[in-house]
Motif scaffolding. Structure first.
Motif, mmCIF file in Angstrom:
data_model
loop_
_atom_site.group_PDB
_atom_site.id
_atom_site.type_symbol
_atom_site.label_atom_id
_atom_site.label_comp_id
_atom_site.label_asym_id
_atom_site.label_seq_id
_atom_site.Cartn_x
_atom_site.Cartn_y
_atom_site.Cartn_z
ATOM 1 N N TYR A 158 1.008 -6.410 5.465
ATOM 2 C CA TYR A 158 2.052 -5.869 6.336
ATOM 3 C C TYR A 158 2.860 -6.995 6.965
ATOM 4 O O TYR A 158 4.095 -6.940 7.028
ATOM 5 C CB TYR A 158 1.416 -4.999 7.427
ATOM 6 C CG TYR A 158 2.434 -4.285 8.288
ATOM 7 C CD1 TYR A 158 2.945 -3.042 7.906
ATOM 8 C CD2 TYR A 158 2.878 -4.837 9.491
ATOM 9 C CE1 TYR A 158 3.874 -2.380 8.687
ATOM 10 C CE2 TYR A 158 3.814 -4.187 10.279
ATOM 11 C CZ TYR A 158 4.310 -2.962 9.873
ATOM 12 O OH TYR A 158 5.248 -2.311 10.653
ATOM 13 N N GLN A 165 6.334 -2.443 3.586
ATOM 14 C CA GLN A 165 5.479 -2.263 4.766
ATOM 15 C C GLN A 165 4.951 -0.846 4.889
ATOM 16 O O GLN A 165 3.871 -0.631 5.437
ATOM 17 C CB GLN A 165 6.247 -2.680 6.025
ATOM 18 C CG GLN A 165 6.420 -4.186 6.153
ATOM 19 C CD GLN A 165 7.039 -4.590 7.471
ATOM 20 O OE1 GLN A 165 8.063 -4.053 7.890
ATOM 21 N NE2 GLN A 165 6.415 -5.531 8.147
ATOM 22 N N TRP A 166 5.686 0.132 4.386
ATOM 23 C CA TRP A 166 5.185 1.505 4.443
ATOM 24 C C TRP A 166 3.936 1.657 3.573
ATOM 25 O O TRP A 166 3.031 2.422 3.894
ATOM 26 C CB TRP A 166 6.257 2.505 4.004
ATOM 27 C CG TRP A 166 6.710 2.381 2.578
ATOM 28 C CD1 TRP A 166 7.809 1.708 2.121
ATOM 29 C CD2 TRP A 166 6.083 2.949 1.418
ATOM 30 N NE1 TRP A 166 7.899 1.805 0.750
ATOM 31 C CE2 TRP A 166 6.858 2.565 0.295
ATOM 32 C CE3 TRP A 166 4.953 3.728 1.213
ATOM 33 C CZ2 TRP A 166 6.536 2.938 -1.010
ATOM 34 C CZ3 TRP A 166 4.626 4.106 -0.080
ATOM 35 C CH2 TRP A 166 5.417 3.717 -1.168
ATOM 36 N N GLY A 169 1.150 -0.291 5.401
ATOM 37 C CA GLY A 169 0.819 0.494 6.594
ATOM 38 C C GLY A 169 -0.016 1.708 6.237
ATOM 39 O O GLY A 169 -0.963 2.061 6.966
ATOM 40 N N TRP A 170 0.327 2.344 5.146
ATOM 41 C CA TRP A 170 -0.455 3.470 4.631
ATOM 42 C C TRP A 170 -1.894 3.020 4.376
ATOM 43 O O TRP A 170 -2.857 3.700 4.758
ATOM 44 C CB TRP A 170 0.216 3.979 3.360
ATOM 45 C CG TRP A 170 -0.512 5.052 2.600
ATOM 46 C CD1 TRP A 170 -1.644 5.730 2.976
ATOM 47 C CD2 TRP A 170 -0.155 5.571 1.314
ATOM 48 N NE1 TRP A 170 -2.005 6.635 2.005
ATOM 49 C CE2 TRP A 170 -1.114 6.562 0.978
ATOM 50 C CE3 TRP A 170 0.885 5.292 0.413
ATOM 51 C CZ2 TRP A 170 -1.058 7.259 -0.233
ATOM 52 C CZ3 TRP A 170 0.942 5.997 -0.787
ATOM 53 C CH2 TRP A 170 -0.022 6.971 -1.095
#
Length: 221
Positions: A158, A165-166, A169-170
């Motif tokens: 991240y 980043q999604w 982040g997931w």
């Protein structure tokens, strides 16, 4: 650049190999480990147990290699966390997988024991119960160690933006769910559905790495 793309693809392939091997290990050993008469089941399915053990080792080695391969890249973000990731995923988790494999190999030896002890004896039932419970506890500890390493890894991803980043982040949020599930599993059974978010994320990330690779603007961080 090509070197980083090769690393990304290799990481993606290793994740897929590890996941497939993990699923196959459960397919081969899950029904046996969950039996109330483990020793009797193993004596009747020795080759099945050996295959399950082999897949556990393949899974452990594949995931350990990921930590080693990405360390030179992610250490540029935070060397302490990168080293922690290698320790948890490359060392501790691998040791737990080896312990799991040894447990299964020792159970194979029980085939000879079953020949000498009747299935309704108290000693047989005690050993079966012990093996079943130990397998469950080892699995719970594996989940916890795996989750801690995964949290470090996804935090580093991240911060580095090597992947979207999604997506990292997931993985971070899914790892928290996985960690909590592992803790609860120490005290009872949990639904396998809560593990689905991380499994989906890892497969999506693996495909992403194989096709897209690392973010070319961030590979030198």
């Amino acid at each position: 650049m090509n070197n980083y793309n090769s690393i990304a693809r290799l990481v993606g392939v290793l994740y897929i190999i590890g996941t497939v091997a993990g699923i196959l290990s459960v397919v081969f050993t899950g029904p046996i480990a969950g039996s109330t008469n483990v020793l009797m089941e193993v004596s009747a399915n020795v080759n099945q147990v050996k295959l399950g053990t082999l897949f556990i080792l393949i899974m452990g080695i594949s995931l350990a290699l990921v930590a080693v391969i990405v360390y030179p890249i992610v250490k540029k973000v935070n060397e302490a966390l990168a080293l922690g990731y290698v320790i948890f995923r490359g060392a501790l988790e691998t040791v737990v997988y080896i312990i799991s494999a040894i447990w299964l190999l020792l159970v194979v030896v029980s085939k000879e024991y079953v020949h000498t002890v009747s299935s309704d004896s108290s000693s047989f039932q005690s050993i079966s119960h012990l093996l079943s419970n130990s397998g469950e506890q080892i699995h719970s500890f594996t989940m916890i160690i795996f989750s801690i390493g995964a949290l470090m890894f996804y935090y580093l991803l991240y911060r580095s933006k090597l992947i979207p980043q999604w997506l990292s982040g997931w993985g971070f949020i899914a790892s928290i769910i996985y960690l909590v599930t592992g803790v609860f599993a120490l005290f009872g059974t949990v639904s396998a559905f809560v593990l689905l978010p991380l499994a989906l994320q890892e497969m999506f990330m693996a495909v992403w790495l194989i096709i897209k690779g690392f973010n070319p603007s961030k590979v030198n961080i």
